[in-house]
Design an enzyme around this catalytic site. Structure first.
Site, PDB file in Angstrom:
ATOM      1  CB  ALA A 155      -2.423   7.337  -3.294  1.00 19.93           C
ATOM      2  CB  SER A 162      -0.945  -0.027   1.202  1.00 19.73           C
ATOM      3  OG  SER A 162      -1.957   0.942   1.065  1.00 19.73           O
ATOM      4  CG  ASN A 163      -0.336   4.639  -1.334  1.00 19.42           C
ATOM      5  OD1 ASN A 163      -1.022   5.401  -0.660  1.00 19.42           O
ATOM      6  ND2 ASN A 163      -0.816   4.022  -2.414  1.00 19.42           N
ATOM      7  NE  ARG A 164       4.337   8.693   4.464  1.00 21.41           N
ATOM      8  CZ  ARG A 164       5.002   9.832   4.230  1.00 21.41           C
ATOM      9  NH1 ARG A 164       5.977   9.848   3.365  1.00 21.41           N
ATOM     10  NH2 ARG A 164       4.679  10.944   4.866  1.00 21.41           N
TER      11      ARG A 164
END
Ligand code: C5P
Length: 228
Positions: A101, A34-36
């Site tokens: 995102a 995943s991402n932030r």
């Protein structure tokens, strides 16, 4: 759409489809890529659109934020689910703001059981590209009785920010690309503030100065309505 009558701005309610937050791409039943992304910018946009009198469908990845009151919320986890959720609803939308995102890659194989640490000395995970939702909207046929929606994309960049953003605007064919420099700790991911550069398909470039995401979102919704 905005119209000025006797110095009073009248807003024609529009149907917004907004994506927000990250996606999660499973590796095995307990792990994911995943991402932030916190979802704060996308949720702020949804609230701003609602406050301005528009209708909002919010397709959200997993975030720790309360659903904006009045939005029709569709919760998804993976990029595939987000792709399908957007395509199921884009026919109704007049404006699509793809702020999520979305992971650019996902594991080629999802292991059915938890990968055990002792199974191997090292392990490679093969990644394959996810389907690009923004790009897929570029080639949508126009709906039978109406116009194609105005499409707004976001770009989170860490280097060669404007060069990459110009390339992305051309490739993805959106009316407006909203650029974030995510190499800075004070703006972008997880923060309450942001600083944006707007790249319009017309070639115009417009900076939006450092401000709260809520303030920027309200400004952005007004600007988007002028190109709709
Ligand atoms: O190519 P990149 O991921 O930097 O582009 C960012 C923009 O593209 C964002 O608007 C994001 O929501 C969208 N995107 C998408 N589907 C993907 C990857 C990105 O819609 N698989």
């Amino acid at each position: 759409m905005l119209a000025a009558v006797c110095n009073v701005w009248l807003v024609t309610p529009m149907k917004f489809l907004i994506t927000a937050g990250p996606t999660r791409e499973p590796i095995d039943p307990v792990r994911y890529l995943s991402n932030r992304s916190s979802g704060k910018m996308g949720y702020a946009l949804a609230r701003a659109a609602l406050d301005a009198g528009h209708e909002v469908v919010l397709v959200s990845g997993p975030v720790c934020l309360a659903a904006p009151e009045g939005a029709a919320i569709v919760r998804v986890t993976t990029s595939d689910e987000m792709f399908d959720a957007v395509h199921a609803r884009v026919g109704e939308a007049e404006v699509c703001v793809l702020c999520a995102a979305v992971a650019d890659f996902r594991p080629a194989v999802v292991e059915p059981r938890k990968i055990k640490k002792g199974d191997a000395e090292s392990r490679r995970i093969e990644l394959v590209p996810t389907r690009d939702i923004l790009l897929s909207l570029r080639d949508l046929p126009p709906p039978k009785n109406g116009r194609k929606p105005v499409v707004v994309g976001f770009a989170a960049e860490t280097d060669d920010v404007m060069e990459n953003a110009h390339r992305k605007l051309r490739a993805k064919g959106c009316a407006l690309l909203v650029v974030n420099d995510v190499s800075r700790a004070d703006i972008g991911f997880e923060t309450d503030e942001n600083e944006l550069t707007l790249l319009f398909a017309s070639g115009e470039i417009r900076p939006l100065a450092f401000s709260k995401k809520d303030t920027l979102a309200a400004e952005l919704i007004k600007i988007i309505c002028t190109i709709s």
